[in-house]
Motif scaffolding. Structure first.
Motif, short mmCIF file in Angstrom:
data_model
loop_
_atom_site.label_atom_id
_atom_site.label_comp_id
_atom_site.label_asym_id
_atom_site.label_seq_id
_atom_site.Cartn_x
_atom_site.Cartn_y
_atom_site.Cartn_z
N LYS A 88 0.83 -1.21 0.00
CA LYS A 88 0.00 0.00 0.00
C LYS A 88 0.86 1.26 0.00
O LYS A 88 0.59 2.23 -0.73
N GLU A 89 1.94 1.25 0.80
CA GLU A 89 2.87 2.38 0.81
C GLU A 89 3.54 2.54 -0.55
O GLU A 89 3.71 3.65 -1.05
N LEU A 90 3.90 1.42 -1.15
CA LEU A 90 4.52 1.44 -2.47
C LEU A 90 3.56 2.02 -3.51
O LEU A 90 3.96 2.85 -4.35
N TYR A 91 2.31 1.62 -3.44
CA TYR A 91 1.29 2.12 -4.36
C TYR A 91 1.09 3.62 -4.20
O TYR A 91 1.00 4.37 -5.18
N ASP A 92 1.02 4.08 -2.95
CA ASP A 92 0.77 5.50 -2.69
C ASP A 92 1.96 6.38 -3.05
O ASP A 92 1.78 7.52 -3.50
N THR A 93 3.17 5.86 -2.86
CA THR A 93 4.38 6.67 -3.04
C THR A 93 4.88 6.66 -4.48
O THR A 93 5.35 7.69 -4.98
N PHE A 94 4.79 5.50 -5.14
CA PHE A 94 5.35 5.37 -6.49
C PHE A 94 4.24 4.95 -7.46
O PHE A 94 4.14 3.79 -7.86
N GLU A 95 3.45 5.90 -7.83
CA GLU A 95 2.28 5.63 -8.67
C GLU A 95 2.66 5.05 -10.03
O GLU A 95 1.93 4.23 -10.59
N ASP A 96 3.81 5.45 -10.56
CA ASP A 96 4.18 5.05 -11.91
C ASP A 96 4.92 3.71 -11.98
O ASP A 96 5.20 3.22 -13.08
N ILE A 97 5.26 3.14 -10.83
CA ILE A 97 5.99 1.86 -10.85
C ILE A 97 4.98 0.71 -10.87
O ILE A 97 4.20 0.54 -9.93
N PRO A 98 5.00 -0.09 -11.93
CA PRO A 98 4.07 -1.23 -12.00
C PRO A 98 4.61 -2.41 -11.17
O PRO A 98 5.82 -2.60 -11.05
N PHE A 99 3.71 -3.18 -10.60
CA PHE A 99 4.13 -4.40 -9.90
C PHE A 99 2.95 -5.35 -9.77
O PHE A 99 1.79 -4.94 -9.83
N GLU A 122 14.58 -2.45 -13.33
CA GLU A 122 15.10 -1.10 -13.12
C GLU A 122 14.55 -0.42 -11.87
O GLU A 122 15.13 0.53 -11.35
N ASN A 123 13.42 -0.95 -11.34
CA ASN A 123 12.79 -0.34 -10.17
C ASN A 123 13.08 -1.11 -8.88
O ASN A 123 12.58 -0.74 -7.81
N ALA A 124 13.88 -2.16 -8.96
CA ALA A 124 14.06 -3.06 -7.82
C ALA A 124 14.65 -2.34 -6.61
O ALA A 124 14.22 -2.59 -5.47
N GLY A 125 15.62 -1.47 -6.81
CA GLY A 125 16.30 -0.81 -5.70
C GLY A 125 15.36 0.07 -4.87
O GLY A 125 15.28 -0.07 -3.65
N VAL A 126 14.64 0.95 -5.53
CA VAL A 126 13.77 1.88 -4.82
C VAL A 126 12.59 1.14 -4.18
O VAL A 126 12.13 1.50 -3.09
N VAL A 127 12.13 0.09 -4.83
CA VAL A 127 11.00 -0.68 -4.29
C VAL A 127 11.41 -1.44 -3.03
O VAL A 127 10.68 -1.46 -2.03
#
Length: 583
Positions: free
Chosen positions: A459-470, A482-487
């Motif tokens: 939920k935090e990931l969804y709210d903070t990084f709207e453009d990162i798909p998962f 490419e998004n593994a580190g920040v996630v």
């Protein structure tokens, strides 16, 4: 007629004889009672997937008395008396009851008598408009409750819908290579055992079917009300196939929590989790049936004592850090509080006084190195690294989930764990052997894991990084590399802020399955050989996978007729010739 509904009831009941035994003078009451009987029988009629769904309860289905009385205008007891009358038919009662139940935990369970249950037949009956209206309202209420439950995870569904999920065509090279490995491993069995042949085709067919579902965007997302896990086509595919998943056309990586379930256990070993009734992360909110069964304070302590206990022993969620001490010599196993043994009530007043939650054994367990993963650590502590971390992990899963005490006592890792953490082991065993709540501890762990990972981390990931798909897979997610580190940083921070316990986040190895195809082939071959396969028990789904796999094997055949004939021959009992394929 538009205000009525049809329900399916057992066919081989003599309804004329049954209804003739109704002792009600008012004709309108007779009609409503008849409809109530039909309605109750429709709910226990073993139609569709009923037998599979209630296989663990031997076909008995819980029926909530309050709900049944709403549906029947308080006639449920009257209906039961009639259907459970041992003289109602020459073969005895129509309905039988499993009387093991507990208020607030599980309702009484019912099923048709054995003869009816095994050979019920089916027929439709039309309920009158009043009964139909009540039943429709009941179904609407259940549907709304289901929607409210699913809405808690709507953000995950939105990620599935917004992300462009596909599978790389290289996956078919892997499947073809695996098929060749299985064939090579099975050469000696070709002319002897057609069951081997069928299983190879079925396994390949399953892989192809899963790939097709992904290509067709058939993700079938759902959230389980039982264990609160978010399920989809992706969660059910083999780990080798996950390697080929693409999101927005990009290569992906799998990120998950290290030692997830052992970590979740640390978050439960607090007085706050068990006694707090307002926190979202508490036993009363996450598993209310379990709370009602073993920790209903009002049955043990009065409300004033509860308030004093909460004030005095409220958990601060702050955990000691430092070196680990496995020495249990200072534990007084014979003290009045019986801290090393759980009572029949699971937690008696001595536990509730708060001493258990400050027990040194609990502190030691909380301080295991979850941030780096505990399986290597346990391998070193228990076995001087002579047992692999993978083997330790398998045994720990048995430790947390298995209820069979005989099996538990024969697993070396569990015996070692029990010697170091006797109270925690007893805690696990007690919860996994509760009457009416089978595998309660295992279910509790799954629900808590989903809460921490999905409702907190994702939920935090969804709210903070709207453009990162998962996309989620229980305690992990698949996302573009490419998004593994920040996630991973976001997941770690959000979960730790919530639990106050360090958590480890790992990246799954991205090894191309083709590079270890021989090992994979050998593993699958061993599973096929050791599988207790029965040709007579093939389901329609099995036959569908068999057809797909066989056609894939014989993809060079020059006609669909020959392919169909090949599959038909496989299912016959006569001798099957050796494998052959047109070059």
């Amino acid at each position: 007629m538009n205000n009525t509904i049809k329900v399916k009831v057992p066919k081989n009941i003599d309804y004329e004889s049954l209804f003739s035994k109704i002792e009600v003078e008012d004709s309108s009451s007779i009609i409503e009672l008849i409809d109530s009987i039909y309605l109750i029988l429709s709910l226990v009629c073993p139609k569709g997937k009923y037998k599979h769904r209630f296989r663990k309860t031997n076909g008995f289905k819980p029926l909530n008395s309050a709900e049944m009385n709403e549906l029947t205008r308080n006639r449920f007891s009257q209906v039961k008396r009639l259907l459970m009358n041992p003289e109602i038919t020459p073969d005895g009662s129509i309905l039988i009851e499993d009387k093991s139940y507990q208020v607030g935990v599980i309702s009484k369970k019912y099923k048709l008598n054995e003869n009816l249950y095994n050979n019920p037949g089916e027929k439709y009956v039309i309920l009158d408009s009043y009964t139909s209206k009540r039943f429709i309202e009941h179904l609407k209420k259940k549907k709304e409750e289901r929607k409210q439950f699913e809405d808690q995870y709507q953000y995950i569904t939105q990620k599935f819908e917004k992300s462009c999920i596909t599978i790389d065509d290289d996956v078919y090279n892997y499947i073809w290579s695996l098929q060749k490995e299985l064939i090579n491993n099975s050469n000696q069995y070709y002319s002897k055992d057609k069951n081997i042949k069928i299983q190879i085709h079925m396994n390949i067919g399953k892989l192809l079917s899963k790939c097709e579902k992904i290509k067709s965007k058939k993700f079938r997302t759902s959230i389980s009300e039982r264990n609160h896990r978010y399920n989809s086509t992706i969660t059910n595919i083999n780990k080798e196939l996950r390697y080929y998943i693409l999101i927005d056309g990009k290569e992906t990586l799998e990120v998950d929590t290290k030692s997830s379930q052992p970590y979740v256990l640390t978050t439960l070993l607090t007085i706050d989790f068990f006694f707090n009734t307002t926190s979202e992360y508490s036993l009363s909110k996450i598993y209310p049936e379990l709370y009602n069964k073993v920790l209903n304070f009002d049955k043990v302590l009065d409300k004033n004592n509860n308030k004093n206990l909460d004030k005095k022993y409220k958990c601060t969620s702050t955990y000691d850090t430092g070196s680990l001490n496995y020495n249990n010599n200072n534990i007084n196993h014979t003290s009045n509080s019986s801290l090393s043994n759980l009572s029949n009530r699971f937690l008696d007043e001595s536990y509730m006084c708060g001493t258990l939650w400050n027990f040194s054994e609990f502190k030691t367990y909380r301080n295991l190195p979850y941030e780096i993963g505990i399986y290597d650590h346990l391998s070193e502590v228990f076995f001087n690294k002579e047992v692999s971390a993978a083997e330790i992990k398998r045994s720990v899963m048995y430790l947390l989930n298995a209820s069979n005490k005989k099996m538990r006592n024969n697993i070396e890792v569990i015996k070692k764990f029990k010697s170091k953490f006797p109270t925690i082991n007893s805690f696990i065993e007690k919860l996994n052997s509760l009457k009416n709540l089978p595998s309660a501890f295992s279910l509790l762990l799954h629900r808590c894991e989903s809460h921490l990972f999905l409702k907190v981390g994702c939920k935090e990931l969804y709210d903070t990084f709207e453009d990162i798909p998962f996309i989620t897979i229980h305690d992990g997610i698949i996302l573009p590399k490419e998004n593994a580190g920040v996630v991973s940083k976001s997941l770690k921070t959000s979960i730790e802020n919530y639990t106050k316990i360090p958590v480890g986040i790992s990246f799954k190895e991205t090894i191309n399955p083709i590079d270890r195809i021989k090992d994979i082939g050998k593993e699958e071959w061993n599973e096929i050989v050791n599988n207790k396969f029965d040709l007579t028990e093939l389901t329609e789904k099995d036959k569908y996978h068999l057809k797909i796999g066989a056609n894939y094997f014989n993809r060079y055949m020059d006609s669909e007729e020959k392919k169909s004939e090949y599959v038909e021959n496989l299912l016959k009992d006569d001798k099957i010739d050796k494998f052959s394929r047109k070059k």
